[in-house]
Design a protein around this motif. Structure first.
Motif: not given
Length: 342
Positions: A197-204, A325-330
């Protein structure tokens, strides 16, 4: 064909009992030499039971596993944060591996494992469970063949309502919470379909009934040049209504639930604007049959990898990208497409 001699290292991963049950149902393929009981580990681990699945099998230490004559592979089912260190030890002993998910909280450590496996030409099969799901594999096929045209939207979730307060506490042991623990399955699928992806944004987030450090209600957005992928994970949701929706300029599909083992067929809705091989333009309901074993396809694939009959359809670079990607999404890292991590 001779049986493949394997051992399982770990009994406390959420998939440990299920994978072992599958292996025990494949006596014509695998000879199970034994297993390592890691129930005394102090690492965060799933509170579920596992004992019955391993009854009658030989309990061993890691050193005893490594000393098994003609051992051909291992299945690694330790707690999440111990998967990669355990796998590195197995890599150093030149053992093909099925390693469960996710690949830890440290992308650099996982890269050491991947580089070692690449150098030694060792099979490493990650335990992302949708790799063996025929509906998900069909999605990948038609996406690559442009049945849906240009994909512009993916929505999916790993919501569930299983577990008790102990499970919520377990999720709280990970900074990335439920996205780290379960969102990884969907991230593996999306990256296989769409790439980096170009960008990964996480909301926890947390549901109001748990402590704020328990991130049991998470969302991640993966942005692509012409598409967005939204992943939701909540442990106060509905397991039976987990959903995948993919929309493109020439069609759409919907899968809900994502999998089922209740003697009912797994069904997918598919709408096409143009004729495709075997499918006329219009609406279809695809029947993927009744499924009884989540892990059977992957364990058969693992056997083929060990025998050298096939190449891994998911290479080391794919697995490295999924982890980043997972670490950014998390929420562990900030995403940069150029490097995958900041």
């Amino acid at each position: 064909m001779e049986k493949i001699k394997i051992a399982q290292i770990g009994v406390t991963h959420e998939h440990a009992a299920g994978v072992m049950a599958t292996l025990r149902n494949m006596p014509e393929v695998f000879e199970i030499a034994g297993y390592v009981d890691d129930s005394d580990s102090t690492a965060p681990k799933h509170p579920g039971g596992w004992q019955k699945t391993f009854e009658g099998l030989k309990k061993m230490t890691m050193e005893e596993v490594f000393a098994i004559p003609e051992l051909q592979g291992v299945v690694i089912e330790t707690p999440n944060t111990e998967l990669v260190p355990t796998a590195i030890r197995c890599m150093e002993h030149n053992l093909p591996m099925h390693m469960d998910k996710p690949a830890g909280e440290d992308a650099a450590l996982f890269q050491i494992l991947l580089d070692g496996c690449r150098t030694k030409n060792l099979p490493l099969q990650m335990g992302y469970m949708f790799r063996g799901n025929p509906a998900f594999q069909f999605c990948l096929k038609i996406a690559r063949e442009k049945w849906l045209g240009d994909i512009f939207e993916i929505e999916c979730d790993m919501n569930h309502s299983y577990g008790n307060d102990l499970y919520q506490t377990y999720l709280g042991k990970f900074k990335g919470g439920i996205m780290f623990n379960l969102g990884c399955h969907l991230i593996d699928f999306i990256v296989a379909m769409m790439g980096a992806p170009d960008t990964v944004v996480a909301f926890l987030k947390s549901t109001p009934d748990v402590a704020p450090e328990i991130k049991n209600n998470c969302l991640a957005i993966l942005e692509y040049p012409h598409a967005t992928a939204v992943i939701r994970c909540c442990s106060r949701g509905d397991l039976s209504h987990r959903t995948l929706k993919i929309s493109g300029t020439k069609g759409w599909l919907e899968l809900s639930p994502l999998e089922r083992f209740d003697n009912e067929a797994l069904l997918m809705k598919l709408s096409l604007r143009e004729d495709r091989p075997g499918y006329a333009a219009g609406f279809h309901v695809l029947d993927f049959g009744v499924r009884h074993d989540r892990y059977l396809e992957q364990m058969n694939e693992f056997a083929s990898l060990i025998r050298g009959e096939i190449r891994n359809p998911y290479d080391y670079d794919h697995d490295a990208l999924v982890e980043k990607v997972l670490l950014a999404a998390s929420g562990y890292t900030v995403w940069k497409k150029e490097t995958g991590i900041q």
